[in-house]
Design a protein around this motif. Structure first.
Motif, PDB file in Angstrom:
ATOM      1  N   LYS A   1       0.869  -1.118   0.020  1.00  0.00           N
ATOM      2  CA  LYS A   1      -0.151   0.212  -0.194  1.00  0.00           C
ATOM      3  C   LYS A   1       1.042   1.219   0.058  1.00  0.00           C
ATOM      4  O   LYS A   1       1.948   1.229   0.383  1.00  0.00           O
ATOM      5  CB  LYS A   1      -0.972  -0.113   1.258  1.00  0.00           C
TER       6      LYS A   1
ATOM      7  N   ILE B   1       0.401   5.290   1.140  1.00  0.00           N
ATOM      8  CA  ILE B   1      -0.439   6.434   1.950  1.00  0.00           C
ATOM      9  C   ILE B   1      -0.594   7.670   1.083  1.00  0.00           C
ATOM     10  O   ILE B   1       0.622   8.309   0.874  1.00  0.00           O
ATOM     11  CB  ILE B   1       0.108   6.526   3.189  1.00  0.00           C
TER      12      ILE B   1
ATOM     13  N   GLU C   1      -0.299   9.725   7.208  1.00  0.00           N
ATOM     14  CA  GLU C   1       0.525   8.996   8.033  1.00  0.00           C
ATOM     15  C   GLU C   1       0.825   9.668   9.323  1.00  0.00           C
ATOM     16  O   GLU C   1       1.078  10.899   9.415  1.00  0.00           O
ATOM     17  CB  GLU C   1       1.429   8.122   7.384  1.00  0.00           C
ATOM     18  N   HIS C   2       1.089   9.001  10.190  1.00  0.00           N
ATOM     19  CA  HIS C   2       1.523   9.294  11.705  1.00  0.00           C
ATOM     20  C   HIS C   2       0.305   9.850  12.440  1.00  0.00           C
ATOM     21  O   HIS C   2       0.005   9.510  13.727  1.00  0.00           O
ATOM     22  CB  HIS C   2       2.622  10.468  11.738  1.00  0.00           C
TER      23      HIS C   2
ATOM     24  N   VAL D   1      -2.684   9.331  11.872  1.00  0.00           N
ATOM     25  CA  VAL D   1      -3.739   8.486  11.893  1.00  0.00           C
ATOM     26  C   VAL D   1      -3.640   7.357  13.118  1.00  0.00           C
ATOM     27  O   VAL D   1      -4.469   7.296  13.672  1.00  0.00           O
ATOM     28  CB  VAL D   1      -3.708   7.704  10.531  1.00  0.00           C
TER      29      VAL D   1
ATOM     30  N   GLY E   1       8.040   1.769   3.711  1.00  0.00           N
ATOM     31  CA  GLY E   1       6.784   2.532   3.786  1.00  0.00           C
ATOM     32  C   GLY E   1       5.637   2.026   2.943  1.00  0.00           C
ATOM     33  O   GLY E   1       4.914   2.701   2.725  1.00  0.00           O
ATOM     34  N   LEU E   2       5.842   0.854   2.558  1.00  0.00           N
ATOM     35  CA  LEU E   2       4.707   0.310   1.255  1.00  0.00           C
ATOM     36  C   LEU E   2       4.102  -0.941   1.858  1.00  0.00           C
ATOM     37  O   LEU E   2       3.306  -1.683   1.381  1.00  0.00           O
ATOM     38  CB  LEU E   2       5.738  -0.165   0.159  1.00  0.00           C
ATOM     39  N   GLY E   3       4.217  -1.008   3.213  1.00  0.00           N
ATOM     40  CA  GLY E   3       3.121  -2.053   3.912  1.00  0.00           C
ATOM     41  C   GLY E   3       3.748  -3.369   3.784  1.00  0.00           C
ATOM     42  O   GLY E   3       2.894  -4.366   3.704  1.00  0.00           O
TER      43      GLY E   3
ATOM     44  N   GLN F   1       4.774  -3.218  16.912  1.00  0.00           N
ATOM     45  CA  GLN F   1       5.014  -1.783  16.872  1.00  0.00           C
ATOM     46  C   GLN F   1       4.754  -1.261  18.413  1.00  0.00           C
ATOM     47  O   GLN F   1       4.247  -0.226  18.483  1.00  0.00           O
ATOM     48  CB  GLN F   1       4.261  -1.052  15.886  1.00  0.00           C
TER      49      GLN F   1
ATOM     50  N   ALA G   1      -0.358   0.866  16.445  1.00  0.00           N
ATOM     51  CA  ALA G   1      -0.421   0.842  15.037  1.00  0.00           C
ATOM     52  C   ALA G   1      -1.946   1.127  14.500  1.00  0.00           C
ATOM     53  O   ALA G   1      -2.834   0.729  15.161  1.00  0.00           O
ATOM     54  CB  ALA G   1      -0.031  -0.524  14.472  1.00  0.00           C
ATOM     55  N   SER G   2      -1.911   1.798  13.648  1.00  0.00           N
ATOM     56  CA  SER G   2      -3.428   2.153  12.929  1.00  0.00           C
ATOM     57  C   SER G   2      -3.845   0.909  12.208  1.00  0.00           C
ATOM     58  O   SER G   2      -2.793   0.201  11.713  1.00  0.00           O
ATOM     59  CB  SER G   2      -3.258   3.402  12.183  1.00  0.00           C
TER      60      SER G   2
ATOM     61  N   MET H   1      -4.559   1.069   9.096  1.00  0.00           N
ATOM     62  CA  MET H   1      -4.660   1.638   7.663  1.00  0.00           C
ATOM     63  C   MET H   1      -3.979   0.237   6.841  1.00  0.00           C
ATOM     64  O   MET H   1      -4.761   0.127   5.733  1.00  0.00           O
ATOM     65  CB  MET H   1      -4.021   2.725   7.744  1.00  0.00           C
ATOM     66  N   ASP H   2      -2.823   0.061   7.441  1.00  0.00           N
ATOM     67  CA  ASP H   2      -1.940  -0.967   6.310  1.00  0.00           C
ATOM     68  C   ASP H   2      -2.659  -2.203   6.392  1.00  0.00           C
ATOM     69  O   ASP H   2      -2.864  -2.732   5.244  1.00  0.00           O
ATOM     70  CB  ASP H   2      -0.525  -1.171   7.033  1.00  0.00           C
TER      71      ASP H   2
ATOM     72  N   THR I   1       9.416   0.887  10.675  1.00  0.00           N
ATOM     73  CA  THR I   1       8.031   1.900  11.079  1.00  0.00           C
ATOM     74  C   THR I   1       8.073   1.983  12.590  1.00  0.00           C
ATOM     75  O   THR I   1       7.779   3.384  13.138  1.00  0.00           O
ATOM     76  CB  THR I   1       6.692   0.968  10.815  1.00  0.00           C
TER      77      THR I   1
ATOM     78  N   ALA J   1       6.054   5.401   7.354  1.00  0.00           N
ATOM     79  CA  ALA J   1       6.752   5.985   8.441  1.00  0.00           C
ATOM     80  C   ALA J   1       7.635   7.017   8.164  1.00  0.00           C
ATOM     81  O   ALA J   1       8.134   7.946   8.945  1.00  0.00           O
ATOM     82  CB  ALA J   1       7.317   4.926   9.160  1.00  0.00           C
TER      83      ALA J   1
HETATM   84  O1  PMV Z   1       5.944   2.353   7.099  1.00  0.00           O
HETATM   85  P1  PMV Z   1       4.564   1.822   6.899  1.00  0.00           P
HETATM   86  O2  PMV Z   1       4.347   1.297   5.687  1.00  0.00           O
HETATM   87  O3  PMV Z   1       4.356   0.653   7.898  1.00  0.00           O
HETATM   88  O4  PMV Z   1       3.382   3.035   7.321  1.00  0.00           O
HETATM   89  C1  PMV Z   1       3.284   3.286   8.721  1.00  0.00           C
HETATM   90  C2  PMV Z   1       2.104   4.399   8.778  1.00  0.00           C
HETATM   91  C3  PMV Z   1       2.003   5.067  10.275  1.00  0.00           C
HETATM   92  O5  PMV Z   1       1.063   5.953  10.037  1.00  0.00           O
HETATM   93  C4  PMV Z   1       3.486   5.845  10.415  1.00  0.00           C
HETATM   94  C5  PMV Z   1       1.876   4.073  11.434  1.00  0.00           C
HETATM   95  C6  PMV Z   1       0.618   3.392  11.547  1.00  0.00           C
HETATM   96  O6  PMV Z   1       0.479   2.585  12.172  1.00  0.00           O
HETATM   97  O7  PMV Z   1      -0.365   3.898  10.734  1.00  0.00           O
END
Ligand code: PMV
Length: 387
Positions: free
Chosen positions: A11, A13, A17-18, A20, A92-94, A181, A185-186, A188-189, A253, A336
């Motif tokens: 994914k 974003i 991010e953050h 959230v 950062g791409l999940g 984490q 952790a939100s 979202m991912d 992250t 992140a």
């Molecule tokens: O780095 P990623 O792809 O895991 O994304 C992290 C997104 C954050 O908002 C920084 C953390 C979260 O849990 O939403």
């Protein structure tokens, strides 16, 4: 030979991010790059990962899912796991969410589903996940008659595609992400990598998009609630591309999320910046709903300024974002930060990709909102069922 293969997308974003993590809205889209997880019975009765012994401590997401879905104490046999994919790790791409969703889906299919009957007419929806309120979950495929057949044990055994529930895989993945984490952790991912498409997470129920469910997570400082929605990308999204530029810098992250938490602990007034990211994300959602991609791009660029201000960008990310800007509608870091990837929204993917590569980044190109998890192969499943 028994085997199950499941895959899930990474994914990107677009906004939020953050912020959230603190309950503000955010938008993520599934990308074309995926992770695929194949599981088979182990040939030597030991847990294997890509042919070598599986180190559970180095693979906390897989460990957490095995504990939930494949418990040794009930006699679940060791498996051989094989992971393939084209989502770079810790960028950062999940990748960890995609891995978790695909692993949850593979284990779930490999195990089959037991639905216990509560009486002659009612079936209990049996969810083996991390407790949460799930509403509006994907309906089971009753056309296959699974619920109509009665087994002697008064249980129903369902395998195949219908045994996998997007919500369930998303919640399992969210649980192991949160554990990895330090409890922050939100969803979202995990939701984006499971459901695919374009996911909006918000503190309120958004109008004009499909409501999926609410997620709640008790963190050290507060209990957070998120409403998760799926949005059909506007028709003009077909002309749009995401060009992802990877700095190649490893950026876990958990560390970045902890840095932001420390910053807020030291100076609570900086929560204003987090709130501003939330407001920007809200404007981004409106622009997306209107299909106004010029404004979507500008809002992404505005979001980047705030991400820099809270200290999660880096000179390498700034360099790639600068290179992408002339040929794109907007650009920002994704995920992140601190390294990892940036993303540019563009109608000229080749030009933007070339510019990022010239500036030293490695690129991936994706459409907006790829498909979610899928069971790609299932032979002689289940591989194990709890007696
Ligand atoms: O780095 P990623 O792809 O895991 O994304 C992290 C997104 C954050 O908002 C920084 C953390 C979260 O849990 O939403």
């Amino acid at each position: 030979m028994e085997c199950v293969t499941a895959s899930a997308p990474g994914k990107c974003i677009l906004f939020g991010e953050h912020a959230v993590v603190y309950g503000h809205p955010a938008v993520a889209v599934a990308i074309d790059q995926r992770i695929s997880v194949k599981i088979q019975p182990s040939p030597n009765n030991l847990w294997l990962l890509d042919g070598s012994s599986l180190n559970m401590n180095r693979n906390p997401h897989i460990k957490g899912l095995i504990e939930k879905l494949w418990p040794e104490q009930f006699g679940a046999p060791p498996l051989s796991i094989h992971i393939e994919g084209n989502i770079p790790r810790a960028s950062g791409l999940g990748s960890s969410a995609a891995l978790s969703v695909a692993t949850a889906a593979a284990l779930r299919t490999a195990r089959g589903r037991w639905v216990s009957k509560t009486d002659g007419t009612q079936q209990q929806h049996w969810l083996e996940g991390f407790g949460s309120t799930i509403t509006n979950s994907e309906p089971y495929d009753n056309s296959l008659g699974f619920f109509a057949q009665e087994s002697p044990a008064e249980r129903y055994h369902i395998t195949g595609k219908s045994s996998v529930d997007y919500d369930e895989c998303a919640i399992l993945a969210h649980g192991v992400e949160a554990a990895a984490q330090q409890g922050r952790a939100s969803p979202m991912d995990s939701s984006t990598c499971s459901h695919g498409g374009m996911i909006i997470i918000s503190d309120v129920i958004e109008q004009g998009v499909d409501y999926l469910y609410q997620r709640t997570l008790a963190m050290a400082d507060a209990t957070r609630h998120w409403h998760i929605h799926k949005m059909t990308p506007p028709s003009n999204a077909e002309d749009m591309f995401l060009v992802i530029g990877n700095t190649g810098i490893y950026a876990p992250t958990g560390k970045q999320v902890a840095n932001v938490a420390d910053m807020l602990l030291q100076d609570p007034s900086r929560m204003k910046e987090i709130d501003t990211i939330g407001q920007i994300a809200r404007r981004g959602i409106e622009a997306l709903k209107e299909g106004d991609f010029d404004r979507v791009g500008r809002t992404m660029t505005e979001n980047q300024l705030m991400l820099s201000s809270i200290g999660v960008s880096s000179p390498e990310l700034d360099n790639l974002i600068k290179a992408a800007s002339p040929s794109s509608l907007g650009a920002k870091l994704t995920g992140a930060g601190g390294g990892g990837c940036m993303v540019a929204l563009t109608k000229k993917p080749k030009e933007t990709s070339d510019a990022i590569e010239l500036a030293g980044g490695r690129t991936l190109i994706s459409r907006l909102g790829s498909s979610g998890l899928s069971i790609d192969d299932s032979q002689n499943a289940p591989l194990w069922t709890k007696a």
